[in-house]
Design an enzyme around this catalytic site. Sequence first.
Site, mmCIF file in Angstrom:
data_model
loop_
_atom_site.group_PDB
_atom_site.id
_atom_site.type_symbol
_atom_site.label_atom_id
_atom_site.label_comp_id
_atom_site.label_asym_id
_atom_site.label_seq_id
_atom_site.Cartn_x
_atom_site.Cartn_y
_atom_site.Cartn_z
ATOM 1 N N ARG A 73 0.807 -1.219 0.000
ATOM 2 C CA ARG A 73 0.000 0.000 0.000
ATOM 3 C C ARG A 73 0.844 1.275 0.000
ATOM 4 O O ARG A 73 0.516 2.261 0.654
ATOM 5 C CB ARG A 73 -0.968 -0.004 1.202
ATOM 6 C CG ARG A 73 -1.922 -1.189 1.222
ATOM 7 C CD ARG A 73 -2.819 -1.198 -0.023
ATOM 8 N NE ARG A 73 -3.692 -2.374 -0.019
ATOM 9 C CZ ARG A 73 -3.415 -3.494 -0.682
ATOM 10 N NH1 ARG A 73 -2.317 -3.593 -1.412
ATOM 11 N NH2 ARG A 73 -4.245 -4.520 -0.649
ATOM 12 N N SER A 86 -11.214 -0.517 2.837
ATOM 13 C CA SER A 86 -10.551 -1.006 4.047
ATOM 14 C C SER A 86 -9.997 0.172 4.839
ATOM 15 O O SER A 86 -9.221 0.975 4.311
ATOM 16 C CB SER A 86 -9.420 -1.970 3.688
ATOM 17 O OG SER A 86 -9.929 -3.116 3.039
ATOM 18 N N GLU A 101 -5.302 3.004 6.818
ATOM 19 C CA GLU A 101 -4.939 3.001 5.404
ATOM 20 C C GLU A 101 -5.471 4.245 4.704
ATOM 21 O O GLU A 101 -4.918 4.725 3.723
ATOM 22 C CB GLU A 101 -5.493 1.739 4.740
ATOM 23 C CG GLU A 101 -5.122 1.577 3.285
ATOM 24 C CD GLU A 101 -5.549 0.228 2.738
ATOM 25 O OE1 GLU A 101 -6.267 0.202 1.736
ATOM 26 O OE2 GLU A 101 -5.152 -0.793 3.321
#
Length: 308
Positions: free
Chosen positions: A183, A233, A303
Amino acid sequence: MERLEKLLRERCPELELRRDEPMSRHTSFRIGGPVPLMALPRSEEEVQEILSAAVLEAGVTPFFMGNGTNLLVADEGADLFVIKAFHGLDRLELAKEGEWPGRRTVVAGSGVLLSQLANFAMEYGLTGLEFAHGIPGTVGGAVTMNAGAYGGEMVQVLESVTFLDEAGDICTLPASACGFGYRKSIFSDRKCLILKARFHLEQGDPAAIKARMDELAAKRKEKQPLEYPSAGSMFKRPPGHFAAALIDQCGLKGLTVGGAQVSEKHAGFVVNRGGATCADVLELVRQVKERVFQQTGVELEMEVKVLR
């Protein structure tokens, strides 16, 4: 911002500019107060003009965004000049045959939706992007955070990335030089705008590609709270664990603060059940992180990017 707005209206008279634009209109969370100025360019040339005026003349560092699927914006807004290039950088094309038999290159502008990119590849019988079909957001955002799902990641199919750097110069880097990790990439912290990306894909069976995309779409519909606004998420995957499993283990499904809730369907999602504020979401995230750490010793990391 007034000086910048004047410069932009003089240099780009056809550029769409919006003052005091609510960010709730531009994020998948449907949350966020206004930014003082937003530009919506429709070409690379306009983007270069904007950067030149903002950085070199007005001394303003812009914030680049795509479809706003990984953003949470403060209720009072953010003192930012936002460049949203979602509609201006949306070209999709199949490159000429390369030197590798059975492989083709797809070139996608940063504003192309991942669902569009995956469908385009499927139409030409190209496999490798099935995992991306149901990921919300654009190519630019997906490359920036090395988006992934169901065992696939952008880095697996990327050949190169072309972007405007901080000085407004066009640069191209091979995927191997983009610092891709879980990520993240070199674009995660750099003030630059991704213009387009090249994807190397294998030749495959269109029917099999569609079947795989349909299979993943069914899994998403079954397991994810797609009926509510969210940013996907909420937490990164902790080493050796899964965030959703930890949250579920701690009995936090359904935990609610104001209009924000830990999804009852998928504990890794925080959803806007209606009227949620940024403050609601952040307080909910705080409580989740605290409870998970107390009960498991694992520290969760968000995130989603927060703008304030």
